[in-house]
Design a protein around this motif. Structure first.
Motif, mmCIF file in Angstrom:
data_model
loop_
_atom_site.group_PDB
_atom_site.id
_atom_site.type_symbol
_atom_site.label_atom_id
_atom_site.label_comp_id
_atom_site.label_asym_id
_atom_site.label_seq_id
_atom_site.Cartn_x
_atom_site.Cartn_y
_atom_site.Cartn_z
ATOM 1 N N GLY A 7 -28.427 41.470 -54.187
ATOM 2 C CA GLY A 7 -28.462 42.644 -55.057
ATOM 3 C C GLY A 7 -27.267 43.550 -54.876
ATOM 4 O O GLY A 7 -26.486 43.401 -53.928
ATOM 5 N N LYS A 8 -27.112 44.489 -55.784
ATOM 6 C CA LYS A 8 -26.005 45.434 -55.732
ATOM 7 C C LYS A 8 -26.141 46.318 -54.500
ATOM 8 O O LYS A 8 -27.211 46.859 -54.214
ATOM 9 N N SER A 9 -25.044 46.465 -53.800
ATOM 10 C CA SER A 9 -25.063 47.285 -52.595
ATOM 11 C C SER A 9 -25.254 48.757 -52.951
ATOM 12 O O SER A 9 -24.728 49.246 -53.959
ATOM 13 N N GLN A 10 -25.993 49.467 -52.096
ATOM 14 C CA GLN A 10 -26.215 50.895 -52.307
ATOM 15 C C GLN A 10 -25.222 51.733 -51.526
ATOM 16 O O GLN A 10 -25.403 52.942 -51.387
ATOM 17 N N ASP A 11 -24.193 51.085 -51.019
ATOM 18 C CA ASP A 11 -23.068 51.823 -50.447
ATOM 19 C C ASP A 11 -21.778 51.100 -50.804
ATOM 20 O O ASP A 11 -21.770 50.071 -51.476
ATOM 21 N N GLU A 12 -20.648 51.653 -50.370
ATOM 22 C CA GLU A 12 -19.324 51.128 -50.717
ATOM 23 C C GLU A 12 -18.994 49.882 -49.890
ATOM 24 O O GLU A 12 -19.125 49.894 -48.660
ATOM 25 N N VAL A 13 -18.616 48.792 -50.572
ATOM 26 C CA VAL A 13 -18.271 47.566 -49.844
ATOM 27 C C VAL A 13 -16.767 47.317 -49.783
ATOM 28 O O VAL A 13 -16.274 46.680 -48.848
ATOM 29 N N LYS A 14 -16.032 47.806 -50.761
ATOM 30 C CA LYS A 14 -14.615 47.455 -50.887
ATOM 31 C C LYS A 14 -13.801 47.873 -49.667
ATOM 32 O O LYS A 14 -13.064 47.070 -49.089
ATOM 33 N N ASP A 15 -13.947 49.137 -49.260
ATOM 34 C CA ASP A 15 -13.157 49.637 -48.130
ATOM 35 C C ASP A 15 -13.561 48.960 -46.821
ATOM 36 O O ASP A 15 -12.712 48.631 -45.982
ATOM 37 N N ALA A 16 -14.861 48.744 -46.646
ATOM 38 C CA ALA A 16 -15.345 48.096 -45.421
ATOM 39 C C ALA A 16 -14.799 46.678 -45.318
ATOM 40 O O ALA A 16 -14.356 46.238 -44.243
ATOM 41 N N ALA A 17 -14.817 45.954 -46.442
ATOM 42 C CA ALA A 17 -14.324 44.576 -46.439
ATOM 43 C C ALA A 17 -12.815 44.537 -46.221
ATOM 44 O O ALA A 17 -12.298 43.673 -45.506
ATOM 45 N N GLU A 18 -12.114 45.470 -46.831
ATOM 46 C CA GLU A 18 -10.655 45.491 -46.683
ATOM 47 C C GLU A 18 -10.260 45.753 -45.237
ATOM 48 O O GLU A 18 -9.336 45.134 -44.702
ATOM 49 N N GLU A 19 -10.959 46.669 -44.581
ATOM 50 C CA GLU A 19 -10.658 46.954 -43.182
ATOM 51 C C GLU A 19 -10.951 45.739 -42.300
ATOM 52 O O GLU A 19 -10.199 45.429 -41.374
ATOM 53 N N ALA A 20 -12.033 45.029 -42.607
ATOM 54 C CA ALA A 20 -12.364 43.820 -41.844
ATOM 55 C C ALA A 20 -11.278 42.766 -42.020
ATOM 56 O O ALA A 20 -10.864 42.119 -41.047
ATOM 57 N N ARG A 21 -10.798 42.603 -43.240
ATOM 58 C CA ARG A 21 -9.718 41.627 -43.470
ATOM 59 C C ARG A 21 -8.444 42.044 -42.746
ATOM 60 O O ARG A 21 -7.707 41.201 -42.233
ATOM 61 N N ASN A 22 -8.183 43.348 -42.706
ATOM 62 C CA ASN A 22 -7.016 43.840 -41.964
ATOM 63 C C ASN A 22 -7.121 43.528 -40.477
ATOM 64 O O ASN A 22 -6.109 43.431 -39.775
ATOM 65 N N ASN A 23 -8.349 43.364 -40.012
ATOM 66 C CA ASN A 23 -8.586 42.996 -38.610
ATOM 67 C C ASN A 23 -8.706 41.483 -38.435
ATOM 68 O O ASN A 23 -9.285 41.010 -37.456
ATOM 69 N N LYS A 24 -8.144 40.739 -39.399
ATOM 70 C CA LYS A 24 -8.041 39.272 -39.327
ATOM 71 C C LYS A 24 -9.386 38.567 -39.404
ATOM 72 O O LYS A 24 -9.571 37.477 -38.863
ATOM 73 N N ILE A 25 -10.352 39.191 -40.081
ATOM 74 C CA ILE A 25 -11.655 38.563 -40.310
ATOM 75 C C ILE A 25 -11.651 37.948 -41.705
ATOM 76 O O ILE A 25 -11.331 38.619 -42.688
ATOM 77 N N THR A 26 -11.969 36.678 -41.781
ATOM 78 C CA THR A 26 -12.095 35.995 -43.070
ATOM 79 C C THR A 26 -13.507 36.187 -43.582
ATOM 80 O O THR A 26 -14.477 35.874 -42.890
ATOM 81 N N LEU A 27 -13.642 36.692 -44.808
ATOM 82 C CA LEU A 27 -14.945 37.010 -45.378
ATOM 83 C C LEU A 27 -15.313 36.059 -46.517
ATOM 84 O O LEU A 27 -14.558 35.900 -47.478
ATOM 85 N N PHE A 28 -16.475 35.426 -46.399
ATOM 86 C CA PHE A 28 -17.093 34.680 -47.482
ATOM 87 C C PHE A 28 -18.215 35.533 -48.064
ATOM 88 O O PHE A 28 -18.901 36.244 -47.318
ATOM 89 N N ALA A 29 -18.425 35.455 -49.384
ATOM 90 C CA ALA A 29 -19.516 36.190 -50.016
ATOM 91 C C ALA A 29 -20.374 35.216 -50.814
ATOM 92 O O ALA A 29 -19.866 34.478 -51.659
ATOM 93 N N ILE A 30 -21.671 35.221 -50.540
ATOM 94 C CA ILE A 30 -22.621 34.366 -51.258
ATOM 95 C C ILE A 30 -23.626 35.264 -51.967
ATOM 96 O O ILE A 30 -24.364 36.015 -51.316
ATOM 97 N N GLY A 31 -23.634 35.195 -53.290
ATOM 98 C CA GLY A 31 -24.580 35.966 -54.075
ATOM 99 C C GLY A 31 -25.707 35.093 -54.576
ATOM 100 O O GLY A 31 -25.493 33.953 -54.990
ATOM 101 N N VAL A 32 -26.942 35.630 -54.525
ATOM 102 C CA VAL A 32 -28.109 34.872 -54.951
ATOM 103 C C VAL A 32 -28.832 35.638 -56.062
ATOM 104 O O VAL A 32 -29.114 36.829 -55.918
#
Length: 423
Positions: A137-162
């Motif tokens: 479902g749609k997140s009830q908080d901001e995901v873009k900035d959190a994900a960008e910071e994680a990627r900046n910390n060399k974390i590869t992110l996969f997203a699976i939507g159901v």
């Protein structure tokens, strides 16, 4: 049950085979536990998680797995580095209880970044860091900035939507680029098993394929074998299949040998695409030789693409869980002294041969083992000899994603016009 680590005994030295199972990584699953998921679907997710994780060797020198469940707040279900065996880990995964609540995906990604990856015992060692976010479902908080910071910390992110509620834009904001590699969408939880194998392949690519090869407008994960054997310093440059193409002239005096661990430090993924563009003249049209091979320290063949001039066929050798090694043979069409592109699509169950974009044959493969990276990788050698053959080579690559097979063309071969070029 997880496969064992396969060992090779050489005197007093014991070597382990390398594959996705043994490549070191920190892998964190971030699971949506909100009310919309429902408890029956959460049980399906847990089974999926167990199936994915059972493909890795668990331990401090292999894969470490962590699990976060989130709704209003993230909950640390399984910390990184707390398990030394698959049995313990899988048992703890099965015992995770569904919580219910709202959907704050951004907070969960921040928690994984700061409270799991950042404090991992292996964080200073530069191991591969991967997070898989599963949400319906749609997140009830901001995901873009959190994900960008994680990627900046060399974390590869996969997203699976159901399901129908999740928005593709949000999945794309969470995941790495390109979305075709890092974003998945399934209709409902009951069919999540459909992406189990492709997810396993993608996770594997992240751990064993750190390098990228420039291809058209994108970069593909893989291995440029000619670069790996340092051909630029060993062989003379010559015009290739077209005057604008660069090729190399290999002679009997050129030794294209390199330690396997310098090219494939963690082995190969379960599926990949092998592509070679080359030309060879008489007497090689009647000789038997290895275009490419990987051998263990004891001389045992791990993988080889062999050209059998006497039979006018291509032979592919790889490891086998049944007999140690397995060999399949194709009838080929490249023994006429012209430039040709040979392409092999290798998967866990079969292998397909293409010559100049034309599909030739599909043959079955038995399950394979990892390879021993302590041996050597060689290009252009006579079978069972260290003697080099004389031929010209323009391309010798392995693409880690099997999807590259449908994108690869043979436009570099004179007279070949691919459907991609027509489109």
């Amino acid at each position: 049950h997880p496969h064992p680590i396969w060992l090779l005994q050489l005197g007093e030295v014991t070597l382990a085979s390398q594959s996705c199972r043994t490549a070191p990584s920190d892998l964190v699953f971030i699971l949506d536990g909100s009310w919309s998921v429902e408890d029956t679907n959460f049980e399906i997710v847990k089974k999926w998680l167990v199936n994915i994780t059972s493909n890795f060797n668990i331990g401090n020198t292999f894969t470490q797995v962590g699990v976060i469940q989130y709704s209003d707040n993230p909950v640390l279900e399984i910390p990184l580095g707390t398990h030394s065996s698959s049995e313990e880990l899988l048992r703890d995964m099965e015992s995770i209880s569904y919580m219910g609540g709202n959907t704050r995906t951004g907070e969960a990604i921040k928690f994984a970044d700061k409270q799991m990856f950042a404090i991992s015992e292996r964080a200073p060692n530069g191991v591969t860091k991967i997070a898989v976010v599963l949400t319906d479902g749609k997140s009830q908080d901001e995901v873009k900035d959190a994900a960008e910071e994680a990627r900046n910390n060399k974390i590869t992110l996969f997203a699976i939507g159901v399901g129908p509620e999740i928005k593709d834009d949000e999945l794309k904001a969470i995941a790495n680029k390109p979305p075709s590699t890092y974003v998945f969408h399934v209709e409902e939880y009951i069919v999540i098993s459909k992406i189990r194998e492709v997810m396993r392949q993608k996770l594997c690519e992240e751990t064993v394929c750190p390098s990228k090869i420039p291809v058209a407008a994108s970069d593909e994960k893989g291995f440029d074998i000619l670069v790996g054997v340092d051909i630029n310093k060993k062989a003379k440059r010559v015009p290739g299949s077209f005057a604008t193409k660069r090729a190399y002239q290999v002679t009997q005096q050129v030794d294209l040998t390199e330690q396997t661990r310098n090219i494939f430090p963690d082995g190969l993924p379960p599926s990949y695409v092998f592509v070679a563009t080359m030309r060879f003249k008489s007497p090689l049209t009647r000789e038997n030789w290895d275009l490419w091979r990987i051998r263990a320290l004891n001389g045992m063949t791990q993988i080889a693409v062999t050209l059998l001039g006497q039979e006018k066929s291509v032979q592919f050798s790889t490891t086998s869980t049944e007999n140690g090694v397995q060999v399949v043979t194709f009838t080929a069409k490249l023994f006429d002294e012209k430039w040709h592109q040979l392409r092999l699509l290798v998967t866990e169950e079969q292998i397909k041969l293409y010559v100049d974009d034309q599909e030739i044959e599909t043959l079955a493969l038995a399950p394979v083992l990892g390879i021993y990276v302590n041996g050597k990788t060689q290009v252009g050698k006579y079978i069972n000899k260290e003697e080099s053959v004389a031929f010209e080579v323009q391309k010798l690559r392995i693409y880690c994603s099997p999807e590259q097979n449908s994108r690869e063309t043979a436009c570099e071969i004179p007279g070949i016009v691919s459907m991609m070029a027509i489109i």
